[in-house]
Design a protein around this motif. Structure first.
Motif, short mmCIF file in Angstrom:
data_model
loop_
_atom_site.label_atom_id
_atom_site.label_comp_id
_atom_site.label_asym_id
_atom_site.label_seq_id
_atom_site.Cartn_x
_atom_site.Cartn_y
_atom_site.Cartn_z
N ALA A 1 -14.20 -12.72 15.15
CA ALA A 1 -14.74 -14.18 15.06
C ALA A 1 -14.89 -14.76 13.78
N ARG A 2 -15.53 -13.91 12.74
CA ARG A 2 -15.91 -14.33 11.67
C ARG A 2 -14.67 -14.94 10.59
N ILE A 3 -13.70 -14.24 10.72
CA ILE A 3 -12.42 -14.15 9.99
C ILE A 3 -11.64 -15.71 10.43
N GLU A 4 -11.83 -16.44 9.47
CA GLU A 4 -11.19 -18.05 9.90
C GLU A 4 -9.50 -18.04 9.56
N ALA A 5 -9.05 -16.92 8.51
CA ALA A 5 -7.55 -16.88 8.26
C ALA A 5 -7.38 -15.68 7.63
N CYS A 6 -5.99 -15.13 7.68
CA CYS A 6 -5.55 -13.75 7.12
C CYS A 6 -4.39 -14.05 6.52
N ARG A 7 -4.07 -13.32 5.65
CA ARG A 7 -2.69 -13.02 5.09
C ARG A 7 -2.29 -11.57 5.17
N VAL A 8 -1.13 -11.28 5.43
CA VAL A 8 -0.75 -9.98 5.57
C VAL A 8 0.54 -9.97 4.83
N ILE A 9 0.85 -8.83 3.99
CA ILE A 9 1.99 -8.73 3.34
C ILE A 9 2.47 -7.17 3.64
N ILE A 10 3.57 -6.86 4.25
CA ILE A 10 4.06 -5.54 4.77
C ILE A 10 5.42 -5.44 3.64
N ARG A 11 5.66 -4.13 3.21
CA ARG A 11 6.68 -3.90 2.32
C ARG A 11 7.44 -2.64 2.74
N LYS A 12 8.72 -2.48 2.82
CA LYS A 12 9.41 -1.44 3.03
C LYS A 12 9.78 -0.85 1.79
N LEU A 13 9.14 0.50 1.70
CA LEU A 13 8.97 0.99 0.29
C LEU A 13 10.59 1.76 -0.06
N ASP A 14 11.21 2.29 0.74
CA ASP A 14 12.41 3.04 0.44
C ASP A 14 13.75 2.79 0.95
N ILE A 15 13.55 1.41 1.32
CA ILE A 15 15.09 0.78 1.47
C ILE A 15 16.15 0.66 0.36
N TYR A 16 15.67 0.28 -0.80
CA TYR A 16 16.42 0.23 -1.85
C TYR A 16 15.81 1.10 -2.97
N PRO A 17 15.93 2.20 -3.06
CA PRO A 17 15.39 3.12 -3.90
C PRO A 17 15.38 2.82 -5.55
N ASP A 18 14.50 2.29 -6.15
CA ASP A 18 14.51 2.09 -7.54
C ASP A 18 15.37 0.85 -7.93
N SER A 19 15.30 -0.13 -6.73
CA SER A 19 16.06 -1.47 -7.18
C SER A 19 15.05 -2.60 -6.39
N ALA A 20 14.90 -2.70 -5.34
CA ALA A 20 14.13 -3.93 -4.58
C ALA A 20 13.32 -3.28 -3.49
N VAL A 21 12.13 -4.19 -3.29
CA VAL A 21 11.35 -3.88 -2.08
C VAL A 21 11.23 -5.18 -1.22
N PRO A 22 11.91 -5.11 -0.04
CA PRO A 22 11.67 -6.13 1.04
C PRO A 22 10.09 -6.37 1.57
N GLU A 23 9.93 -7.35 1.72
CA GLU A 23 8.53 -7.76 2.36
C GLU A 23 8.53 -8.83 3.24
N ILE A 24 7.58 -8.84 4.16
CA ILE A 24 7.13 -9.97 5.00
C ILE A 24 5.82 -10.51 4.34
N ALA A 25 5.66 -11.75 4.40
CA ALA A 25 4.14 -12.09 3.97
C ALA A 25 3.99 -13.38 5.26
N LEU A 26 2.74 -13.30 5.73
CA LEU A 26 2.39 -14.20 6.76
C LEU A 26 0.72 -14.47 6.52
N PHE A 27 0.75 -15.93 6.75
CA PHE A 27 -0.50 -16.36 6.59
C PHE A 27 -0.77 -17.03 7.91
N ARG A 28 -1.83 -16.57 8.68
CA ARG A 28 -2.24 -17.19 9.87
C ARG A 28 -3.76 -17.60 9.93
N LEU A 29 -3.98 -18.90 10.60
CA LEU A 29 -5.19 -19.60 10.90
C LEU A 29 -5.69 -18.95 12.12
#
Length: 133
Positions: free
Chosen positions: A96-124
């Motif tokens: 209950a002390r947390i008023e907001a959070c941001r989460v980022i998750i990255r898939k590391l091995d989908i495109y080796p040595d090229s790109a890293v897909p991620e999702i970023a979410l901010f929630r109140l």
């Protein structure tokens, strides 16, 4: 609860680059074995609510770390990054002390040595925490 105002002073406790393997993805090749992901979490509260006199007053990043490293590797297969991000944000906001959070998750091995897909979410917290999956 008052509406979150990012223009006011706030405290952010962050946990960066937690690396774990989870069962994730929609493609058949992703159903074979767990794959590595990287997770960042930011926990926010307004400065005036951050009266810190002892460890008990601090936002608990260890709770998040243990949830990720102990519980997530045992999760059933999840198809979408968005589902994981939503579940993690809900878990964070159970404090209950947390008023907001941001989460980022990255898939590391989908495109080796090229790109890293991620999702970023901010929630109140006022947008609903709820039970974590």
């Amino acid at each position: 609860m008052a509406v979150w105002n990012p223009l006011l002073g706030h405290q952010c406790v962050a946990l960066r680059d937690v690396r774990i393997a989870v069962r994730l993805g929609v493609y058949a090749t992703e159903h074979v074995a767990p794959q590595p992901i990287s997770v960042d979490v930011e926990l926010y509260r307004r400065d005036e609510r951050a009266q810190v006199a002892s460890l008990a007053d601090c936002l608990d990043y260890d709770r998040i770390y243990r949830h990720l490293t102990e519980d997530w590797p045992r999760r059933p297969h999840t198809e979408l990054l968005e589902q994981l991000a939503d579940a993690l944000a809900s878990f964070c906001l159970l404090d209950a002390r947390i008023e907001a959070c941001r989460v980022i998750i990255r898939k590391l091995d989908i495109y080796p040595d090229s790109a890293v897909p991620e999702i970023a979410l901010f929630r109140l917290a006022s947008a609903g925490g709820g039970a974590a999956a």
